[in-house]
Design a protein around this motif. Structure first.
Motif, mmCIF file in Angstrom:
data_model
loop_
_atom_site.group_PDB
_atom_site.id
_atom_site.type_symbol
_atom_site.label_atom_id
_atom_site.label_comp_id
_atom_site.label_asym_id
_atom_site.label_seq_id
_atom_site.Cartn_x
_atom_site.Cartn_y
_atom_site.Cartn_z
ATOM 1 N N ARG A 95 -61.034 17.006 -4.356
ATOM 2 C CA ARG A 95 -60.531 18.424 -4.695
ATOM 3 C C ARG A 95 -59.080 18.610 -4.614
ATOM 4 O O ARG A 95 -58.383 19.511 -5.251
ATOM 5 N N ARG A 117 -58.646 26.386 -8.901
ATOM 6 C CA ARG A 117 -58.605 25.702 -7.477
ATOM 7 C C ARG A 117 -57.474 25.874 -6.940
ATOM 8 O O ARG A 117 -56.667 24.665 -7.590
ATOM 9 N N CYS A 125 -58.993 23.410 1.951
ATOM 10 C CA CYS A 125 -60.230 23.065 1.296
ATOM 11 C C CYS A 125 -61.413 22.955 2.294
ATOM 12 O O CYS A 125 -62.334 23.249 1.374
ATOM 13 N N THR A 129 -64.593 25.341 0.931
ATOM 14 C CA THR A 129 -65.814 24.584 0.356
ATOM 15 C C THR A 129 -66.992 25.161 1.221
ATOM 16 O O THR A 129 -67.998 25.661 0.677
#
Length: 143
Positions: A95, A117, A125, A129
Motif C-alpha cells: 500500500r 490513497r 497506513c 487500514t
C-alpha cells in the motif's frame, strides 16, 4: 523510475522500505517454528519407539515414511505460520508503494471506482487500514 521521481519526488523510490526491512523476520519465524516442531516431534518419536522397542536400529519402511511425512508437515506448518505472521507487513509495504490513485471494486455496490490513497507513513497506513477495513484489511488478498 524517472516517472516516479518526476511525479512523486525522489523519496518515493523508498516508500515501503521500513516494512520491507521487517519482512526479513519471515525466515527467522519459519526457522524457529520448524525447530520447535522438530523438537516436539523428536520427543514424540522417542516415546513411540520406546513403546514399540523391538531391538531394531532401523525402522521399517512404514516408519521411515511416517517420519518423512512428519518432516514435510513440519515444513508446511512452519511456512504457514511465518506467512501468516508477516502477511500484514506485505500489505502495508504494498500500500505504501502503490501509486496514489487506485482502481478498486466497491464492496457495497460492486462498481469499479477510482480511489485516492495517501499515506503519510507506516503508522498512518496501519491506522487508516485498521479504521477503514478492520483487521481483515491486513489480510486482503490472502484469503
Amino acid at each position: 523510475a524517472m516517472t516516479i521521481v518526476r511525479e512523486e519526488g525522489f523519496f518515493a523510490l523508498y516508500k515501503g522500505s521500513i516494512p520491507a526491512l521487517f519482512l526479513v523476520s519471515h525466515g527467522g519465524i519459519q526457522f524457529v517454528t520448524y525447530e520447535f516442531l522438530k523438537s516436539q516431534y523428536a520427543i514424540y518419536n522417542e516415546a513411540y519407539r520406546l513403546k514399540k522397542s523391538s531391538g531394531r536400529n532401523r525402522g521399517t519402511v512404514a516408519e521411515r515414511l511416517r517420519d518423512s511425512l512428519g518432516y514435510l508437515m513440519m515444513g508446511a506448518v512452519s511456512k504457514f505460520v511465518a506467512s501468516t505472521a508477516t502477511y500484514p507487513l506485505q500489505v502495508i509495504k504494498s500500500r505504501l508503494q502503490q501509486r496514489s490513485q487506485v482502481v478498486e471494486m466497491s464492496d457495497s455496490t460492486g462498481e469499479v471506482v477510482v480511489s485516492k490513497r495517501n499515506y503519510a507513513g507506516v503508522m498512518d497506513c496501519v491506522t487508516k487500514t485498521l479504521k477503514n477495513e478492520g483487521v481483515a484489511g491486513f489480510f486482503k488478498g490472502c484469503i
